[in-house]
Write a protein that holds these residues in place. Structure first.
Motif, mmCIF file in Angstrom:
data_model
loop_
_atom_site.group_PDB
_atom_site.id
_atom_site.type_symbol
_atom_site.label_atom_id
_atom_site.label_comp_id
_atom_site.label_asym_id
_atom_site.label_seq_id
_atom_site.Cartn_x
_atom_site.Cartn_y
_atom_site.Cartn_z
ATOM 1 N N ARG A 134 34.982 3.275 21.726
ATOM 2 C CA ARG A 134 35.241 2.355 22.683
ATOM 3 C C ARG A 134 34.514 2.106 22.816
ATOM 4 O O ARG A 134 33.941 1.282 23.939
ATOM 5 C CB ARG A 134 35.423 3.663 24.284
ATOM 6 C CG ARG A 134 36.969 4.622 23.852
ATOM 7 C CD ARG A 134 37.286 5.218 24.803
ATOM 8 N NE ARG A 134 37.095 4.000 26.120
ATOM 9 C CZ ARG A 134 36.593 5.392 27.579
ATOM 10 N NH1 ARG A 134 36.223 6.352 27.387
ATOM 11 N NH2 ARG A 134 36.457 4.290 28.676
ATOM 12 N N GLU A 135 32.778 2.444 22.316
ATOM 13 C CA GLU A 135 31.261 1.495 22.349
ATOM 14 C C GLU A 135 31.417 0.203 20.972
ATOM 15 O O GLU A 135 29.529 0.201 20.804
ATOM 16 C CB GLU A 135 30.929 3.037 22.482
ATOM 17 C CG GLU A 135 31.111 3.135 23.913
ATOM 18 C CD GLU A 135 29.834 3.850 24.847
ATOM 19 O OE1 GLU A 135 28.987 4.077 23.541
ATOM 20 O OE2 GLU A 135 30.107 5.020 25.338
ATOM 21 N N ILE A 136 32.059 0.361 20.089
ATOM 22 C CA ILE A 136 31.653 -1.052 19.525
ATOM 23 C C ILE A 136 30.843 -2.274 19.715
ATOM 24 O O ILE A 136 31.600 -2.125 20.301
ATOM 25 C CB ILE A 136 32.841 -0.964 18.209
ATOM 26 C CG1 ILE A 136 33.521 0.236 17.865
ATOM 27 C CG2 ILE A 136 32.258 -1.957 17.450
ATOM 28 C CD1 ILE A 136 35.101 -0.492 16.772
ATOM 29 N N ALA A 137 29.918 -1.893 18.910
ATOM 30 C CA ALA A 137 28.915 -2.987 19.980
ATOM 31 C C ALA A 137 29.111 -4.609 19.456
ATOM 32 O O ALA A 137 29.769 -4.526 18.100
ATOM 33 C CB ALA A 137 27.282 -2.780 19.177
ATOM 34 N N VAL A 138 29.814 -5.356 19.998
ATOM 35 C CA VAL A 138 30.616 -6.329 19.399
ATOM 36 C C VAL A 138 28.813 -7.425 20.620
ATOM 37 O O VAL A 138 28.212 -7.233 21.034
ATOM 38 C CB VAL A 138 31.168 -7.429 20.796
ATOM 39 C CG1 VAL A 138 32.689 -6.175 19.821
ATOM 40 C CG2 VAL A 138 31.527 -6.786 22.061
ATOM 41 N N GLU A 139 29.102 -9.120 19.220
ATOM 42 C CA GLU A 139 27.832 -10.017 20.009
ATOM 43 C C GLU A 139 28.453 -11.089 20.088
ATOM 44 O O GLU A 139 28.377 -11.182 21.518
ATOM 45 C CB GLU A 139 27.424 -10.218 18.659
ATOM 46 C CG GLU A 139 26.354 -9.502 17.675
ATOM 47 C CD GLU A 139 25.390 -8.938 18.350
ATOM 48 O OE1 GLU A 139 24.889 -9.842 19.260
ATOM 49 O OE2 GLU A 139 24.163 -8.252 17.279
ATOM 50 N N GLU A 140 29.923 -11.420 19.664
ATOM 51 C CA GLU A 140 30.902 -13.355 20.150
ATOM 52 C C GLU A 140 32.043 -13.007 20.093
ATOM 53 O O GLU A 140 32.908 -11.939 19.286
ATOM 54 C CB GLU A 140 29.716 -13.984 18.859
ATOM 55 C CG GLU A 140 30.919 -15.357 19.754
ATOM 56 C CD GLU A 140 29.893 -16.483 18.797
ATOM 57 O OE1 GLU A 140 29.991 -17.145 19.157
ATOM 58 O OE2 GLU A 140 29.303 -16.242 17.625
#
Length: 593
Positions: free
Chosen positions: A306-312
């Motif tokens: 649920r907290e995968i870090a996304v950039e764009e």
């Protein structure tokens, strides 16, 4: 993982700060019943809280406590919390709780205050009733006064397809306090135009509490609320609100969202873990073989997913990758399924109830650690290592001498005791003792003349529970099963009632369970020395594993357990407890017992 590390560092800094403040806090905190400098009162009942800051109400609460004539007393600490008060000053706070229900007429003259028991001369029911009535007046619909200690709050920007979770306690307080100030008035869907335009940007809030989640979509002059249960979405309801209060809430949501540089996908943020019934992990290097995680491992994996870090946010597409580096397949109780794919610094998310697939760039470190964590969980499951420790609960001891007798009971525990009642100042972390006068009907009386039905303890220990035989128990058969087996084992009607009312909900919630009644494993972990020595001793420990597709085959290999009956004669000691959340290979450790 980066966010997890950040949380840990923040916690360490907080602890260090608090340690440095301890002398000042101790000097400034007033007596809990001689309160001065109170800034706020938070009233909590069940899942709901009301944060009170207006002077008139705060003064009424403080006056009721100050004038209550409270004295320290020996109060049972193992009763459930019915209502509570959190009273805060500038640099101090006290937590008061009572087992009394808000719907009862029972007088409230017993309170726990930060671990100390108190008995009051005056009835505090009126002040609790006043606060409950205020809460219902503020929130007649049950959507706007949540307890911040039991909520998970996500803020969503549905245009950018990004979201963040509100981790900072003070920010959660600010948002929930603003939510309870919006003065909602329900309208029909046909009158939805009264809400004005739907807001854009950071305009949706998801609150997860218990097994449900709630979507709050902000408009110019109000909001809509959609409740999601285990089965899926309920009907959306609409509320006209105080426009200025809605604007303040929207501003605070935007401020909190923008303060956090760590964002995840909206589709991941809205996942309610309670609605996930299956989680399968596949890796390209393993030719996409299935790695189906059992329930507890799946819940741990979801915390990371649920907290995968996304950039764009790169936009939408209509297809998934044929050969991703890793894929996480989620099945929901509603019938919806997710496919979360990772490939070369990018992520795609497919939902079976949506026409488009979302695509993002991801933070490399975050994804690498996610994959490493997934592989470790899979290996732990294969090795039979089960984390976290399963919860176990409530060993209670009954004593039935033939005549009124002074009895001493000593427990030596292979682990750490976390709670004992009645308490003894000579108890240690691994042993406890009681000295009571026991009557033939089981009534126990301590030196102060207080009566008890049983002796209670709980603790944490390193014990490998083994289920080598047992019984399959379906939810609809659980009551009959317990009545039958406990009668065979030798529990009387009162003991069975205590046992069944505690464990029946667990078996029903599981759907289907595999149950074992263990003996020597339990008595070796928790040794009792009783003086005078009982003539008959029965110690029942029930082990419960939830049965699902990941473990059914293992349990089906085990034989049905054969139970032996217990004959009561002379001085009788009976004890029961239980452990749930076990796995068929080994079976973990104590959680609580």
């Amino acid at each position: 993982m980066k966010k997890l590390i950040r949380r840990i560092l923040a916690s360490v800094l907080t602890v260090c700060t608090l340690l440095g403040m301890l002398p000042a806090l101790a000097a400034e905190a007033p007596d809990p019943f001689a309160l001065k400098g109170v800034e706020s009162v938070t009233y909590t009942s069940g899942l709901h809280s009301l944060i009170v800051t207006d002077d008139a109400t705060v003064k009424k609460v403080v006056a009721a406590l100050v004038n209550s004539g409270a004295q320290k007393a020996n109060i049972n600490p193992n009763t459930p919390t019915g209502m509570s008060l959190l009273i805060k000053g500038e640099e101090w706070s006290y937590h008061y709780w009572t087992p009394a229900s808000p719907d009862s007429d029972q007088k409230i003259t017993e309170l726990w205050v930060d671990g100390e028991g108190y008995r009051t001369k005056s009835d505090l029911r009126p002040v609790f009733t006043m606060l409950e009535n205020q809460r219902k007046q503020v929130d007649p619909y049950g959507y706007f006064t949540w307890d911040q200690d039991q909520t998970c709050i996500g803020l969503l920007d549905n245009t950018a397809r990004k979201a963040t979770f509100v981790e900072v306690y003070e920010r959660r307080t600010e948002i929930l306090q603003l939510l309870q100030s919006i003065a909602p008035s329900k309208i029909t869907a046909a009158n939805q135009s009264a809400l004005g335009k739907q807001r854009t940007g950071i305009s949706e809030m998801r609150i997860q509490i218990d097994s449900n989640s709630y979507s709050y979509q902000l408009y110019e002059k109000g909001l809509s609320v959609t409740k999601y249960t285990l089965e899926g979405a309920n009907v959306t309801e609409y509320f006209v609100c105080d426009a200025s209060a809605i604007q303040k809430l929207a501003d605070q949501m935007s401020k909190t969202y923008n303060e956090d540089t760590y964002k995840t996908s909206t589709w991941l943020a809205i996942i309610n873990p309670a609605r996930v019934k299956s989680l399968n992990v596949k890796f390209k290097e393993e030719k996409y073989q299935d790695n189906i995680l059992s329930e507890l491992y799946a819940q741990q994996m979801l915390d990371y997913l649920r907290e995968i870090a996304v950039e764009e946010f790169l936009g939408t597409t209509t297809s998934v990758w044929k050969s991703p580096d890793a894929e996480f397949q989620l099945g929901f109780t509603s019938g919806v399924s997710y496919r979360i794919q990772l490939l070369s610094g990018k992520m795609r998310i497919y939902a079976s109830d949506m026409k488009q697939v979302l695509e993002y760039t991801t933070r490399e470190v975050s994804v690498d650690r996610l994959i490493d964590y997934a592989k470790q969980l899979i290996q732990n499951q294969k090795d039979g290592e089960y984390e976290p420790n399963p919860s176990t609960a409530k060993p209670v001891i009954y004593l039935y001498p033939e005549k009124e007798t002074e009895v001493s009971v000593q427990l030596n525990f292979n682990g750490t005791l976390t709670s004992v009642y009645p308490e003894n100042p000579k108890n240690t972390t691994s042993s406890c003792a009681w000295k009571v006068t026991a009557a033939p009907d089981g009534t126990l009386t301590d030196a102060q003349g207080r009566n008890y039905r049983y002796l209670f303890w709980e603790g944490v220990a390193d014990v490998d529970w083994k289920q080598e035989s047992g019984f399959f128990v379906k939810a609809e058969d659980a009551r009959e099963f317990l009545e039958e087996k406990l009668t065979i084992l030798g529990l009387n009607d009162i003991e069975q009632n205590d046992f069944i009312t505690y464990w029946l909900p667990v078996l029903q919630e599981n759907g289907e369970s595999f149950v074992t009644f263990t003996g020597k494993q339990y008595t070796d972990a928790a040794k009792l020395t009783v003086t005078p020595k009982p003539d008959s001793v029965l110690r029942v420990q029930m082990l419960i594993s939830k049965v699902d597709d990941t473990n059914r085959a293992e349990f089906e290999k085990l034989p049905e357990q054969k139970l032996t009956s217990f004959e009561r004669k002379g001085f009788v000691l009976v004890e029961w407890g239980g452990t749930s959340g076990l796995n068929p290979q080994t079976v973990s450790r104590f959680g609580k017992s």
